[in-house]
Write a protein that holds these residues in place. Structure first.
Motif, PDB file in Angstrom:
ATOM      1  N   THR A 137      33.975  30.427 -32.605  1.00 42.16           N
ATOM      2  CA  THR A 137      33.091  30.334 -31.435  1.00 42.16           C
ATOM      3  C   THR A 137      32.222  31.573 -31.300  1.00 42.16           C
ATOM      4  OG1 THR A 137      34.752  28.988 -30.301  1.00 42.16           O
ATOM      5  CG2 THR A 137      33.039  29.992 -28.943  1.00 42.16           C
ATOM      6  N   SER A 138      32.807  32.727 -31.519  1.00 38.42           N
ATOM      7  CA  SER A 138      32.077  33.979 -31.376  1.00 38.42           C
ATOM      8  C   SER A 138      30.948  34.079 -32.389  1.00 38.42           C
ATOM      9  CB  SER A 138      33.044  35.156 -31.542  1.00 38.42           C
ATOM     10  OG  SER A 138      32.364  36.380 -31.455  1.00 38.42           O
ATOM     11  N   TYR A 139      31.218  33.756 -33.647  1.00 36.74           N
ATOM     12  CA  TYR A 139      30.171  33.864 -34.665  1.00 36.74           C
ATOM     13  C   TYR A 139      29.096  32.801 -34.475  1.00 36.74           C
ATOM     14  CZ  TYR A 139      27.805  34.433 -39.103  1.00 36.74           C
ATOM     15  OH  TYR A 139      26.838  34.647 -40.061  1.00 36.74           O
ATOM     16  N   SER A 140      29.477  31.614 -34.005  1.00 37.64           N
ATOM     17  CA  SER A 140      28.478  30.571 -33.748  1.00 37.64           C
ATOM     18  C   SER A 140      27.454  31.033 -32.726  1.00 37.64           C
ATOM     19  CB  SER A 140      29.171  29.298 -33.257  1.00 37.64           C
ATOM     20  OG  SER A 140      30.011  28.766 -34.250  1.00 37.64           O
ATOM     21  N   LYS A 141      27.886  31.768 -31.712  1.00 38.31           N
ATOM     22  CA  LYS A 141      26.952  32.323 -30.728  1.00 38.31           C
ATOM     23  C   LYS A 141      26.170  33.495 -31.312  1.00 38.31           C
ATOM     24  CE  LYS A 141      29.820  31.150 -26.694  1.00 38.31           C
ATOM     25  NZ  LYS A 141      30.574  31.708 -25.545  1.00 38.31           N
TER      26      LYS A 141
END
Length: 753
Positions: A389-393
């Motif tokens: 989730t963090s890298y997708s953002k």
């Protein structure tokens, strides 16, 4: 490591396999046939062929008047032309013979096959003077998407660095992240079979490049073929045998390369060598219990366990519950990892597992001589979903469609970065690694990392610990051997985590990329301690998506061994619909910004309180001493010290580069000044009657600082932006200076912090 080379000295950067990265050649906006395609900025997002002016020969009658109205660059707005000459699509198709003569030839690798193509495609490039369309051909092979256009450059702009496999306008199929189409000025994700085909194709890449292709002047049949082909070959689920890796390996005649200096850990002799190097052969032994993968397909054929562990215990639970050796420190302590048992409801099975674990723990926990500390990474550490989730953002900050979008998000960029939480994920990984280092260095305690499969978070922490504590792992071949030992032989699921087969988006987690980002933090904080540079790490991250080398395209050594020598199978194509990806950011409100700032400052204030006293004492004590680059190496983990990996993330955004800036430009200037001082000193030492000192010679292999940038060697020097750091429209929204000061006072609301 499957053909992984490092960065060598000289004018060419070597990287994984027989290839190197290059600074993309800065190309003028030329159309096919040596013509320039340009449109004014005020015309909207879709580039139109307003003029085709020959580069040679007399200007057509009336061209002086037209030149004032169309494509005039600079900051002033171009006046509306009184007359515009449109080029009809029929005229373009009539000149296809001339276009073909000027096109760049398609370079095919051994085993690579052309699948579909489309002519008269415009590659759109936007800068401050408007949008430019370079006319050419868009092709799709079973290895890459390539744009073939006339982008010839001047002789003095020849690139010093060049990728030996991938061109500037090439996208490997595995590197495609998301495909969008523009329908009536609206951008929509493309997937599955289309009923209507777009006027413009936008491709977001996993290496953070963004390509825009205008299809308005392409024949309808060719548009259908190229769009459907690209969507299918990049998004449809594949079988492992369909990877280009196999057809390339079978077609390439000469597979013999230079002898490996990287330790591959595919023989028991390699493990014996590593035990001797780390002085771990007294307490640990290399075993061949899994030879032929008869115990577990996730484990390598050979690995290391404690000497006192009976080999028959390894096969009891298919390798689970077995402490596997990673590395030994010179004080006798060791770093180990273990695959956890699956959760069981049956009490009898739980009792058996508990008794088994008690027996294995005694082989490495022998107080008071040997103590053991366990780290349960699956429960007490960061989760894979949080990383995903963090890298997708985070990556959305760098997938910029145009210059206007870059400047529009500039004011809120740091709050968007904070909300992605990616830098905090990096900080937590480094902090956990330092905690393990403190146990090994200060407490003289063995550390056992426990994870469900010991192939994700265990790989990150064990690798970071060795980079910090073992100078050999900071050399080029040592780092590659580390990746081969902990990641390849450690059973990291590259095929699933990189989603190479497009079979499960939920399994796609950038675990290895997170590790490289953590190493980059160490490299940029302590560059003299490493034999390689950040460019090596950037190229290594790109090699994840190039299906030529077997290193990053399998889930385990077993899967590689049973597949790597077999030929590719020709299987029928199937269309599968994949779910569209949703956006990650919403419009910010004042309340959200205040909360983010409050949390950010609270995190910086309380980060030191989170660390226990012994850790804090160890951390502060090490940073208070002079750094020994051949010994223990710790990073700074305070908030401001964890930074964005600029070279990898910003290299394709011209607006983000600093001309004549950055470490390479600074070093070049320092070397020039040192050479000048040396020549002046030589001139002073000479007698008055002697000949004058010769003129300064140019430094070899280095460009002058004025032509370098902060994103060297990936920068596009001819596409930089002349806009200010904070755009004028942003200043207008903020108000005058007094209002801005008042807003800042209201903006930073710490609340109860």
């Amino acid at each position: 490591m499957g053909g992984v080379n490092g960065v060598s000295s000289g004018s060419r950067i070597q990287a994984p396999g027989p290839w190197g990265w290059a600074e993309p050649p800065p190309a003028p906006p030329l159309g096919a046939g040596g013509r320039r395609c340009r449109r004014s900025r005020s015309s909207g997002d879709e580039p139109l062929l307003l003029l085709l002016l020959p580069l040679r020969g007399p200007a057509p009658e009336g061209s002086e008047m037209l030149g004032k109205g169309v494509g005039s660059g600079g900051g002033s707005k171009a006046p509306k032309p009184s007359f515009v000459s449109y080029v009809r699509p029929e005229e373009i198709h009539a000149n296809e013979k001339e276009i073909t003569e000027k096109e760049v030839n398609l370079h095919l690798l051994p085993g690579e096959q052309l699948l579909c193509e489309a002519s008269t495609v415009l590659k759109c490039i936007q800068d401050d003077s408007g949008q430019h369309g370079i006319c050419g051909k868009l092709v799709c092979t079973d290895f890459k998407i390539a744009f073939l256009g006339d982008e010839s450059t001047l002789d003095d702009n020849e690139p010093q660095f060049k990728n030996k496999v991938i061109g500037e306008n090439d996208i490997t199929l595995h590197c495609v992240d998301q495909i969008y189409g523009v329908f009536d000025e609206k951008k929509k994700p493309l997937f599955g079979q289309l009923k209507k085909y777009p006027e413009k194709l936008i491709i977001h890449c996993k290496d953070l490049r963004v390509f825009h292709f205008c299809l308005r002047y392409t024949k309808e049949e060719e548009v259908k073929r190229i769009v459907s082909g690209i969507i299918h070959h990049t998004q449809a689920p594949k079988l492992l045998k369909r990877l280009f890796l196999f057809s390339y390996a079978s077609a390439k005649q000469n597979n013999t390369g230079p002898p490996h200096q990287t330790v591959m850990f595919d023989t028991i002799k390699d493990w014996h060598w590593e035990l001797e190097r780390t002085k771990g052969n007294i307490k640990y032994k290399a075993v061949s219990a899994n030879e032929g993968y008869k115990v577990c397909e996730k484990l390598p054929a050979y690995f290391v366990v404690p000497v006192s562990l009976p080999e028959e215990d390894i096969s009891c639970f298919q390798g689970r519950g077995i402490p596997i050796w990673c590395w030994s420190y010179h004080n006798g302590c060791a770093l180990l990892k273990m695959s956890a048992f699956p959760k069981e409801q049956d009490d009898s099975i739980l009792q058996i597992q508990k008794a088994f674990l008690d027996g294995t723990y005694k082989t490495i926990h022998k107080p008071p001589y040997e103590n053991l500390k366990t780290e349960e990474l699956s429960n007490s550490f960061i989760s894979l979903q949080e990383i995903q989730t963090s890298y997708s953002k985070f990556k959305q900050l760098f997938l910029i469609d145009n210059s206007s979008e870059f400047w529009d998000t500039d004011v809120k960029w740091f709050s968007l970065l904070e909300s992605s939480n990616w830098l905090d994920v990096i900080r937590r990984c480094l902090k956990k690694a330092i905690e393990v280092v403190e146990c090994l260095e200060v407490q003289n305690t063995n550390v056992l990392l426990i994870e469900e499969n010991a192939s994700d978070l265990c790989c990150i922490i064990s690798s970071l610990v060795q980079v910090m504590m073992d100078p050999y792992c900071r050399t080029r071949f040592g780092f590659q051997s580390l990746i081969q030992k902990e990641w390849i032989m450690g059973g990291h699921c590259f095929l699933d985590r990189c989603n190479h087969l497009r079979q499960n988006d939920k399994e796609e987690v950038p675990v290895f990329l997170l590790f490289l980002d953590c190493v980059w933090q160490l490299v940029q904080q302590h560059p003299p301690a490493f034999e390689f540079t950040e460019t090596y790490l950037t190229v290594l991250s790109d090699s994840l998506y190039i299906p030529i080398f077997s290193t990053f395209f399998f889930n385990s050594p077993y899967q590689k061994d049973i597949n790597v020598h077999q030929r590719q199978l020709s299987l029928p194509l199937t269309q599968t619909k994949s779910s569209p990806k949703r956006g990650f950011f919403r419009e910010e409100t004042d309340h959200l910004i205040k909360n983010l700032l409050g949390k950010r400052i609270s995190k910086l204030i309380n980060s030191s309180d989170e660390l226990h006293d012994s850790f804090r004492e160890f951390y502060d004590s090490w940073h208070s001493k002079t750094v020994d680059y051949h010994g223990l190496l710790l990073p700074h983990i305070e908030g401001p010290e964890i930074k964005v990996w600029a070279q990898r993330c910003l290299r394709w955004i011209p607006e983000a580069q600093i001309l004549a800036g950055g470490p390479v430009a600074m070093m070049t200037k320092v070397l020039e000044m040192m050479e000048e001082v040396k020549n002046l000193q030589k001139k002073i030492d000479e007698k008055p009657s002697s000949q004058p000192a010769p003129p300064l010679e140019a430094l070899p292999l280095l460009r002058r600082p004025a032509r370098l940038s902060s994103l060297f060697p990936f920068s596009l020097l001819q596409r930089h932006s002349s806009k200010p750091v904070l755009p004028t429209n942003s200043w207008k929204t903020l108000g005058d200076e007094e209002d801005l000061a008042k807003q800042e006072d209201e903006f930073v609301d710490l609340g109860d912090v």
